[in-house]
Write an enzyme that holds these catalytic residues in place. Sequence first.
Site, mmCIF file in Angstrom:
data_model
loop_
_atom_site.group_PDB
_atom_site.id
_atom_site.type_symbol
_atom_site.label_atom_id
_atom_site.label_comp_id
_atom_site.label_asym_id
_atom_site.label_seq_id
_atom_site.Cartn_x
_atom_site.Cartn_y
_atom_site.Cartn_z
ATOM 1 N N HIS A 1 -2.424 7.608 6.965
ATOM 2 C CA HIS A 1 -1.474 8.518 6.307
ATOM 3 C C HIS A 1 -2.187 9.766 5.778
ATOM 4 O O HIS A 1 -1.654 10.876 5.878
ATOM 5 C CB HIS A 1 -0.782 7.827 5.129
ATOM 6 C CG HIS A 1 0.345 6.944 5.503
ATOM 7 N ND1 HIS A 1 1.486 7.399 6.133
ATOM 8 C CD2 HIS A 1 0.524 5.604 5.325
ATOM 9 C CE1 HIS A 1 2.322 6.387 6.327
ATOM 10 N NE2 HIS A 1 1.760 5.282 5.853
ATOM 11 N N GLN B 1 3.082 9.911 1.030
ATOM 12 C CA GLN B 1 4.369 9.231 1.183
ATOM 13 C C GLN B 1 5.314 9.531 0.024
ATOM 14 O O GLN B 1 6.513 9.280 0.117
ATOM 15 C CB GLN B 1 4.167 7.722 1.318
ATOM 16 C CG GLN B 1 3.484 7.337 2.624
ATOM 17 C CD GLN B 1 3.269 5.849 2.692
ATOM 18 O OE1 GLN B 1 2.260 5.341 2.222
ATOM 19 N NE2 GLN B 1 4.235 5.149 3.268
ATOM 20 N N GLY C 1 0.838 -1.193 0.000
ATOM 21 C CA GLY C 1 0.000 0.000 0.000
ATOM 22 C C GLY C 1 0.871 1.240 0.000
ATOM 23 O O GLY C 1 2.031 1.196 0.411
ATOM 24 N N HIS D 1 -4.441 1.503 7.569
ATOM 25 C CA HIS D 1 -3.064 1.998 7.637
ATOM 26 C C HIS D 1 -2.873 3.144 6.636
ATOM 27 O O HIS D 1 -2.365 4.210 6.989
ATOM 28 C CB HIS D 1 -2.097 0.841 7.343
ATOM 29 C CG HIS D 1 -0.666 1.241 7.317
ATOM 30 N ND1 HIS D 1 0.202 0.906 8.339
ATOM 31 C CD2 HIS D 1 0.070 1.948 6.416
ATOM 32 C CE1 HIS D 1 1.407 1.392 8.043
ATOM 33 N NE2 HIS D 1 1.347 2.017 6.878
ATOM 34 N N GLU D 2 -3.283 2.929 5.387
ATOM 35 C CA GLU D 2 -3.096 3.959 4.358
ATOM 36 C C GLU D 2 -3.964 5.183 4.621
ATOM 37 O O GLU D 2 -3.539 6.314 4.409
ATOM 38 C CB GLU D 2 -3.367 3.400 2.960
ATOM 39 C CG GLU D 2 -2.440 2.278 2.534
ATOM 40 C CD GLU D 2 -0.957 2.577 2.709
ATOM 41 O OE1 GLU D 2 -0.533 3.742 2.583
ATOM 42 O OE2 GLU D 2 -0.200 1.642 2.999
ATOM 43 N N CYS E 1 5.903 -0.169 7.441
ATOM 44 C CA CYS E 1 5.556 1.006 6.639
ATOM 45 C C CYS E 1 6.756 1.426 5.806
ATOM 46 O O CYS E 1 7.874 1.476 6.324
ATOM 47 C CB CYS E 1 5.123 2.138 7.567
ATOM 48 S SG CYS E 1 4.631 3.641 6.712
ATOM 49 N N LEU E 2 6.513 1.738 4.537
ATOM 50 C CA LEU E 2 7.606 2.193 3.671
ATOM 51 C C LEU E 2 8.211 3.503 4.177
ATOM 52 O O LEU E 2 9.370 3.792 3.894
ATOM 53 C CB LEU E 2 7.107 2.366 2.228
ATOM 54 C CG LEU E 2 6.628 1.092 1.534
ATOM 55 C CD1 LEU E 2 6.112 1.411 0.133
ATOM 56 C CD2 LEU E 2 7.729 0.045 1.473
#
Length: 170
Positions: free
Chosen positions: A141, A50, A45, A137-138, A95-96
């Site tokens: 953000h 991000q 994701g 999660h996304e 997480c990236l």
Amino acid sequence: MVREVITYPNKLLRTKSKDVEEFDSELHTLLDDMYDTMIAQNGVGLAAIQVAVPLNVLIILIPDEEDIQKKDSLIEAINPKITYKDGVQVFTEGCLSVPGFNEDVKRAQHIIVEYQDRFGNNQKMEAEDFLAVAWQHEMDHLEGHLFIEKLSLIKRKKFEKEYKKAQKSK
């Protein structure tokens, strides 16, 4: 095109994203670049913030049973809103934007999300288990939140200490 993924503690990650109003070629390029970026980073994701774009845009691509991410299963969500949630699950998240750190996070087990696709068409999706985790999660953000904020105070302090140490050794 693969874009740079911004990482913690970059202040942009704390930015609340804005709704998309124009469903144009610029948006389509962003979505295509986000896909390329997510695949290059081995993610499941990615939210637009991000890649330093504060718009309510996210993508999700859950691997299948053979652990393969098939592009025809890609979810592109514009201006998403969770309209229903219930149940509780704990899932180990990464997480990236917080590379090298994973921790258990408590989230809703089952959700319903309404959003628009890349052309502005209204969509609705019911999700549970890992897909529900990815959505939540996304969407965090998009609100300017990271999963590390959901950790207990003790785990959060441990994370801060370990993360600073890891950054110094780079």
